[in-house]
Design a protein around this motif. Sequence first.
Motif, PDB file in Angstrom:
ATOM      1  N   SER A  65      73.104  16.795  35.051  1.00  0.00           N
ATOM      2  CA  SER A  65      73.918  16.616  36.241  1.00  0.00           C
ATOM      3  C   SER A  65      73.283  15.618  37.194  1.00  0.00           C
ATOM      4  O   SER A  65      72.062  15.583  37.360  1.00  0.00           O
ATOM      5  N   ILE A  66      74.139  14.793  37.768  1.00  0.00           N
ATOM      6  CA  ILE A  66      73.770  13.910  38.877  1.00  0.00           C
ATOM      7  C   ILE A  66      74.863  14.082  39.915  1.00  0.00           C
ATOM      8  O   ILE A  66      76.012  13.694  39.687  1.00  0.00           O
ATOM      9  N   GLY A  67      74.532  14.690  41.034  1.00  0.00           N
ATOM     10  CA  GLY A  67      75.559  14.984  42.023  1.00  0.00           C
ATOM     11  C   GLY A  67      76.586  15.940  41.440  1.00  0.00           C
ATOM     12  O   GLY A  67      76.244  16.968  40.872  1.00  0.00           O
ATOM     13  N   ASP A  68      77.858  15.572  41.558  1.00  0.00           N
ATOM     14  CA  ASP A  68      78.932  16.414  41.023  1.00  0.00           C
ATOM     15  C   ASP A  68      79.270  16.091  39.573  1.00  0.00           C
ATOM     16  O   ASP A  68      80.112  16.754  38.972  1.00  0.00           O
ATOM     17  N   ASN A  69      78.656  15.064  39.010  1.00  0.00           N
ATOM     18  CA  ASN A  69      78.968  14.646  37.645  1.00  0.00           C
ATOM     19  C   ASN A  69      78.125  15.451  36.659  1.00  0.00           C
ATOM     20  O   ASN A  69      76.890  15.408  36.701  1.00  0.00           O
ATOM     21  N   GLN A  70      78.800  16.206  35.785  1.00  0.00           N
ATOM     22  CA  GLN A  70      78.116  17.035  34.806  1.00  0.00           C
ATOM     23  C   GLN A  70      78.403  16.553  33.390  1.00  0.00           C
ATOM     24  O   GLN A  70      79.492  16.052  33.103  1.00  0.00           O
ATOM     25  N   SER A  71      77.408  16.704  32.516  1.00  0.00           N
ATOM     26  CA  SER A  71      77.567  16.405  31.096  1.00  0.00           C
ATOM     27  C   SER A  71      76.996  17.574  30.310  1.00  0.00           C
ATOM     28  O   SER A  71      75.989  18.172  30.717  1.00  0.00           O
ATOM     29  N   LEU A  72      77.630  17.896  29.178  1.00  0.00           N
ATOM     30  CA  LEU A  72      77.233  19.065  28.396  1.00  0.00           C
ATOM     31  C   LEU A  72      76.915  18.688  26.951  1.00  0.00           C
ATOM     32  O   LEU A  72      77.522  17.778  26.384  1.00  0.00           O
ATOM     33  N   TYR A  73      75.961  19.414  26.389  1.00  0.00           N
ATOM     34  CA  TYR A  73      75.586  19.273  24.981  1.00  0.00           C
ATOM     35  C   TYR A  73      75.440  20.688  24.430  1.00  0.00           C
ATOM     36  O   TYR A  73      74.893  21.572  25.098  1.00  0.00           O
ATOM     37  N   PHE A  74      75.883  20.886  23.181  1.00  0.00           N
ATOM     38  CA  PHE A  74      75.908  22.229  22.608  1.00  0.00           C
ATOM     39  C   PHE A  74      74.978  22.314  21.404  1.00  0.00           C
ATOM     40  O   PHE A  74      75.075  21.524  20.476  1.00  0.00           O
ATOM     41  N   ALA A 143      69.905  20.828  11.192  1.00  0.00           N
ATOM     42  CA  ALA A 143      70.198  19.397  11.283  1.00  0.00           C
ATOM     43  C   ALA A 143      69.854  18.812  12.647  1.00  0.00           C
ATOM     44  O   ALA A 143      69.551  17.632  12.757  1.00  0.00           O
ATOM     45  N   TRP A 144      69.911  19.621  13.679  1.00  0.00           N
ATOM     46  CA  TRP A 144      69.626  19.176  15.040  1.00  0.00           C
ATOM     47  C   TRP A 144      70.467  17.963  15.408  1.00  0.00           C
ATOM     48  O   TRP A 144      69.974  17.006  15.974  1.00  0.00           O
ATOM     49  N   GLN A 145      71.728  17.993  15.070  1.00  0.00           N
ATOM     50  CA  GLN A 145      72.622  16.890  15.422  1.00  0.00           C
ATOM     51  C   GLN A 145      73.887  17.444  16.035  1.00  0.00           C
ATOM     52  O   GLN A 145      74.586  18.251  15.424  1.00  0.00           O
ATOM     53  N   GLY A 146      74.187  17.021  17.238  1.00  0.00           N
ATOM     54  CA  GLY A 146      75.425  17.383  17.896  1.00  0.00           C
ATOM     55  C   GLY A 146      76.032  16.146  18.532  1.00  0.00           C
ATOM     56  O   GLY A 146      75.310  15.256  18.984  1.00  0.00           O
ATOM     57  N   CYS A 147      77.348  16.084  18.566  1.00  0.00           N
ATOM     58  CA  CYS A 147      78.007  14.907  19.128  1.00  0.00           C
ATOM     59  C   CYS A 147      79.485  15.207  19.355  1.00  0.00           C
ATOM     60  O   CYS A 147      80.029  16.168  18.795  1.00  0.00           O
ATOM     61  N   ILE A 148      80.110  14.382  20.160  1.00  0.00           N
ATOM     62  CA  ILE A 148      81.544  14.488  20.361  1.00  0.00           C
ATOM     63  C   ILE A 148      82.262  14.012  19.101  1.00  0.00           C
ATOM     64  O   ILE A 148      81.961  12.948  18.564  1.00  0.00           O
ATOM     65  N   VAL A 149      83.218  14.812  18.622  1.00  0.00           N
ATOM     66  CA  VAL A 149      83.971  14.430  17.429  1.00  0.00           C
ATOM     67  C   VAL A 149      85.460  14.246  17.714  1.00  0.00           C
ATOM     68  O   VAL A 149      86.203  13.811  16.842  1.00  0.00           O
ATOM     69  N   GLY A 150      85.908  14.587  18.918  1.00  0.00           N
ATOM     70  CA  GLY A 150      87.328  14.404  19.199  1.00  0.00           C
ATOM     71  C   GLY A 150      87.700  14.632  20.647  1.00  0.00           C
ATOM     72  O   GLY A 150      87.035  15.377  21.372  1.00  0.00           O
ATOM     73  N   TYR A 151      88.759  13.934  21.052  1.00  0.00           N
ATOM     74  CA  TYR A 151      89.401  14.146  22.344  1.00  0.00           C
ATOM     75  C   TYR A 151      90.884  14.399  22.076  1.00  0.00           C
ATOM     76  O   TYR A 151      91.537  13.589  21.405  1.00  0.00           O
ATOM     77  N   VAL A 152      91.413  15.490  22.599  1.00  0.00           N
ATOM     78  CA  VAL A 152      92.843  15.775  22.450  1.00  0.00           C
ATOM     79  C   VAL A 152      93.429  15.948  23.839  1.00  0.00           C
ATOM     80  O   VAL A 152      93.032  16.853  24.584  1.00  0.00           O
ATOM     81  N   VAL A 153      94.362  15.072  24.211  1.00  0.00           N
ATOM     82  CA  VAL A 153      95.020  15.206  25.504  1.00  0.00           C
ATOM     83  C   VAL A 153      95.951  16.410  25.448  1.00  0.00           C
ATOM     84  O   VAL A 153      96.868  16.466  24.621  1.00  0.00           O
TER      85      VAL A 153
END
Length: 200
Positions: A65-74, A143-153
């Motif tokens: 997080s920086i200010g109000d901007n948050q990012s997540l990793y699972f 595997a220790w690998q996580g990443c974004i795989v999709g965006y669905v509106v």
Amino acid sequence: MIRTGLAVMAVLLGTAGASAQTVESIYTDFDAAQCAMFAPGDPENGVPRQAVCPGYGGYPVLLQSIGDNQSLYFGFPPDGELISRWASFVDTGTAHDVIEWRVRTEGDRRVPLATIQRWFVDVPERESPVEVLVVQKVGLIEAWQGCIVGYVVATGNPNANEAARTIADTLGSAPQCRTIEPVIEEGTVPLPQYMLYGYD
């Protein structure tokens, strides 16, 4: 960025069907107040704070997080590598407080493949935010690998949840993030690519 339709996803899912195990959805709450900070960062110089949060079955949720901007990793991040595929939107996104985990049962073992989380994204020229389901592969211990795989509106898309689960169940089992191009399903509402965090 490659745009892949659900027809291709269905083919991939069918190919893996012979060895598929049971996959179900399990839901957990996300509350930044429950996270424990492990790196204070330097927000004034663009270095985010980092914290670890409760997840599912021992798999953590990591928060930047920086200010109000948050990012997540699972899940578990790559050892000694920079994590570039955090779930976030550039200065515009707010995450919902519920995380859907797609969990595969293998005998007595339950393994989270991917997460689905709803984000509310402010888009220029729209009075209300666009709701986007962000699908992210969980970084497994092996595997220790996580990443974004999709965006669905999800805005204006009654089949958004089913689409997100198809992506999660298919690409969540991929062995390496470097081989994955995130799927984008927009429907009738466009998602400006400049808002996608960490991509060209």
